[in-house]
Design a protein around this motif. Structure first.
Motif, PDB file in Angstrom:
ATOM      1  N   LEU A 169       2.623   8.163  -1.509  1.00 17.71           N
ATOM      2  CA  LEU A 169       2.800   8.672  -2.868  1.00 17.71           C
ATOM      3  C   LEU A 169       1.920   9.886  -3.123  1.00 17.71           C
ATOM      4  O   LEU A 169       0.720   9.872  -2.823  1.00 17.71           O
ATOM      5  CB  LEU A 169       2.457   7.591  -3.895  1.00 17.71           C
ATOM      6  CG  LEU A 169       3.479   6.488  -4.147  1.00 17.71           C
ATOM      7  CD1 LEU A 169       3.012   5.632  -5.310  1.00 17.71           C
ATOM      8  CD2 LEU A 169       4.859   7.052  -4.412  1.00 17.71           C
ATOM      9  N   TRP A 229       1.394   6.644 -11.809  1.00 17.57           N
ATOM     10  CA  TRP A 229       2.648   6.022 -11.431  1.00 17.57           C
ATOM     11  C   TRP A 229       2.866   4.710 -12.179  1.00 17.57           C
ATOM     12  O   TRP A 229       1.928   3.954 -12.405  1.00 17.57           O
ATOM     13  CB  TRP A 229       2.675   5.750  -9.924  1.00 17.57           C
ATOM     14  CG  TRP A 229       2.785   7.002  -9.110  1.00 17.57           C
ATOM     15  CD1 TRP A 229       1.769   7.814  -8.715  1.00 17.57           C
ATOM     16  CD2 TRP A 229       3.986   7.581  -8.597  1.00 17.57           C
ATOM     17  NE1 TRP A 229       2.249   8.871  -7.988  1.00 17.57           N
ATOM     18  CE2 TRP A 229       3.614   8.749  -7.898  1.00 17.57           C
ATOM     19  CE3 TRP A 229       5.331   7.229  -8.643  1.00 17.57           C
ATOM     20  CZ2 TRP A 229       4.542   9.559  -7.263  1.00 17.57           C
ATOM     21  CZ3 TRP A 229       6.264   8.038  -8.014  1.00 17.57           C
ATOM     22  CH2 TRP A 229       5.872   9.188  -7.331  1.00 17.57           C
ATOM     23  N   GLN A 266      -4.874   1.511  -7.734  1.00 21.71           N
ATOM     24  CA  GLN A 266      -5.427   2.146  -6.541  1.00 21.71           C
ATOM     25  C   GLN A 266      -4.347   2.289  -5.467  1.00 21.71           C
ATOM     26  O   GLN A 266      -4.534   1.944  -4.293  1.00 21.71           O
ATOM     27  CB  GLN A 266      -6.626   1.349  -6.007  1.00 21.71           C
ATOM     28  CG  GLN A 266      -7.779   1.281  -6.997  1.00 21.71           C
ATOM     29  CD  GLN A 266      -8.955   0.479  -6.466  1.00 21.71           C
ATOM     30  OE1 GLN A 266      -8.833  -0.301  -5.536  1.00 21.71           O
ATOM     31  NE2 GLN A 266     -10.123   0.692  -7.066  1.00 21.71           N
ATOM     32  N   ASP A 267      -3.192   2.809  -5.885  1.00 23.47           N
ATOM     33  CA  ASP A 267      -2.063   3.063  -4.987  1.00 23.47           C
ATOM     34  C   ASP A 267      -1.588   1.806  -4.262  1.00 23.47           C
ATOM     35  O   ASP A 267      -1.138   1.866  -3.110  1.00 23.47           O
ATOM     36  CB  ASP A 267      -2.415   4.150  -3.962  1.00 23.47           C
ATOM     37  CG  ASP A 267      -2.571   5.520  -4.601  1.00 23.47           C
ATOM     38  OD1 ASP A 267      -1.970   5.728  -5.672  1.00 23.47           O
ATOM     39  OD2 ASP A 267      -3.285   6.353  -4.044  1.00 23.47           O
ATOM     40  N   SER A 268      -1.644   0.669  -4.943  1.00 20.38           N
ATOM     41  CA  SER A 268      -1.121  -0.560  -4.353  1.00 20.38           C
ATOM     42  C   SER A 268      -0.503  -1.436  -5.441  1.00 20.38           C
ATOM     43  O   SER A 268      -0.845  -1.316  -6.624  1.00 20.38           O
ATOM     44  CB  SER A 268      -2.213  -1.331  -3.601  1.00 20.38           C
ATOM     45  OG  SER A 268      -3.170  -1.852  -4.498  1.00 20.38           O
ATOM     46  N   ARG A 283       6.713   8.682 -11.455  1.00 27.59           N
ATOM     47  CA  ARG A 283       5.496   9.392 -11.827  1.00 27.59           C
ATOM     48  C   ARG A 283       5.644   9.934 -13.236  1.00 27.59           C
ATOM     49  O   ARG A 283       6.630  10.595 -13.571  1.00 27.59           O
ATOM     50  CB  ARG A 283       5.225  10.539 -10.841  1.00 27.59           C
ATOM     51  CG  ARG A 283       3.898  11.221 -11.088  1.00 27.59           C
ATOM     52  CD  ARG A 283       3.507  12.122  -9.930  1.00 27.59           C
ATOM     53  NE  ARG A 283       4.494  13.174  -9.717  1.00 27.59           N
ATOM     54  CZ  ARG A 283       4.381  14.116  -8.773  1.00 27.59           C
ATOM     55  NH1 ARG A 283       3.344  14.100  -7.949  1.00 27.59           N
ATOM     56  NH2 ARG A 283       5.294  15.016  -8.627  1.00 27.59           N
ATOM     57  N   GLN A 324       0.848  -1.190   0.000  1.00 28.78           N
ATOM     58  CA  GLN A 324       0.000   0.000   0.000  1.00 28.78           C
ATOM     59  C   GLN A 324       0.886   1.244   0.000  1.00 28.78           C
ATOM     60  O   GLN A 324       1.705   1.428   0.911  1.00 28.78           O
ATOM     61  CB  GLN A 324      -0.907   0.007   1.238  1.00 28.78           C
ATOM     62  CG  GLN A 324      -1.828  -1.207   1.342  1.00 28.78           C
ATOM     63  CD  GLN A 324      -2.965  -1.162   0.325  1.00 28.78           C
ATOM     64  OE1 GLN A 324      -3.220  -0.144  -0.309  1.00 28.78           O
ATOM     65  NE2 GLN A 324      -3.663  -2.282   0.194  1.00 28.78           N
TER      66      GLN A 324
END
Length: 216
Positions: A140, A145, A196-198, A215, A136
């Motif tokens: 960030l 990304w 989803q940021d994972s 990024r 997770q």
């Protein structure tokens, strides 16, 4: 209490042991780097760079060195190579999947980040703990990304099995040495989806994984 603290010699196993030649030692070095940072150690010098007497032959003898006598890099050296890619500001990296742990850094411009994971059971004779991890990425900044993963694992960036398949020669031929050098190379980074940021990744037991995030 304000004096610098130095560890002048350290390694995975103080006596000759096969784990010093394998990815187990790479995972140990990554774990130790985190422990030293958490403890505020000023400088820790691994012992030692290259095999010497009484480890006199060209192959793998289970010594503490990061290279064989004929300068074949062991997985432990490759772990330092991955650690050297972590730059910028250290951010928290906590694990709920013991024995997986890690280190994380965010670039000063917040356009790149790194997560170095290690999977290390303390007893090398224990069965390897293969697992799926979900990272997770809470620190960030918003953005699109991408991620690349580089692994050190049994059979990958692991020249010992190739040397073993050669019959464990104590003197390397002109053909054998380049083959072992190739087997010791870090593998080409592979793309990993960031959802989803994972990030979900498979981690073999006694392994190290570096996630390099950029990024767009």
């Amino acid at each position: 209490r304000d004096l610098p603290t130095f560890i002048t010699e350290w390694g995975c196993c103080s006596s000759t042991n096969g784990v010093n030649d394998r990815p187990y030692d790479a995972a140990f070095r990554a774990m130790a780097a985190r422990e030293f940072m958490d403890a505020g150690i000023t400088l820790a010098l691994p012992f030692c760079l290259g095999e010497g007497p009484p480890h006199a032959h060209d192959g793998f003898q289970g010594g503490l060195a990061l290279f064989t006598k004929t300068t074949i890099p062991k997985p432990s050296f490759r772990a330092f190579e991955l650690l050297s890619r972590l730059v910028g500001r250290r951010v928290a990296c906590e694990s709920s999947n013991d024995p997986v742990g890690g280190l994380a850094c965010l670039a000063e411009n917040s356009a790149a980040a790194w997560v170095l994971l290690y999977n290390l059971v303390g007893d090398p004779s224990h069965a390897a703990y293969d697992t799926e991890v979900t990272v997770q990425l809470a620190a960030l900044p918003p953005g699109d990304w991408t991620c690349l993963i580089t692994r050190i694992a049994p059979g990958e960036c692991d020249p010992f099995p190739a040397w073993e398949a050669m019959g464990k020669p104590e003197r390397l031929t002109d053909e054998q040495r380049p083959a072992l050098l190739h087997a010791s190379d870090l593998p080409k980074p592979e793309p990993m989806p960031v959802e989803q940021d994972s990030i979900r990744a498979r981690m073999l037991g006694f392994s190290v994984c570096l996630l390099e995030l950029t990024r767009r």
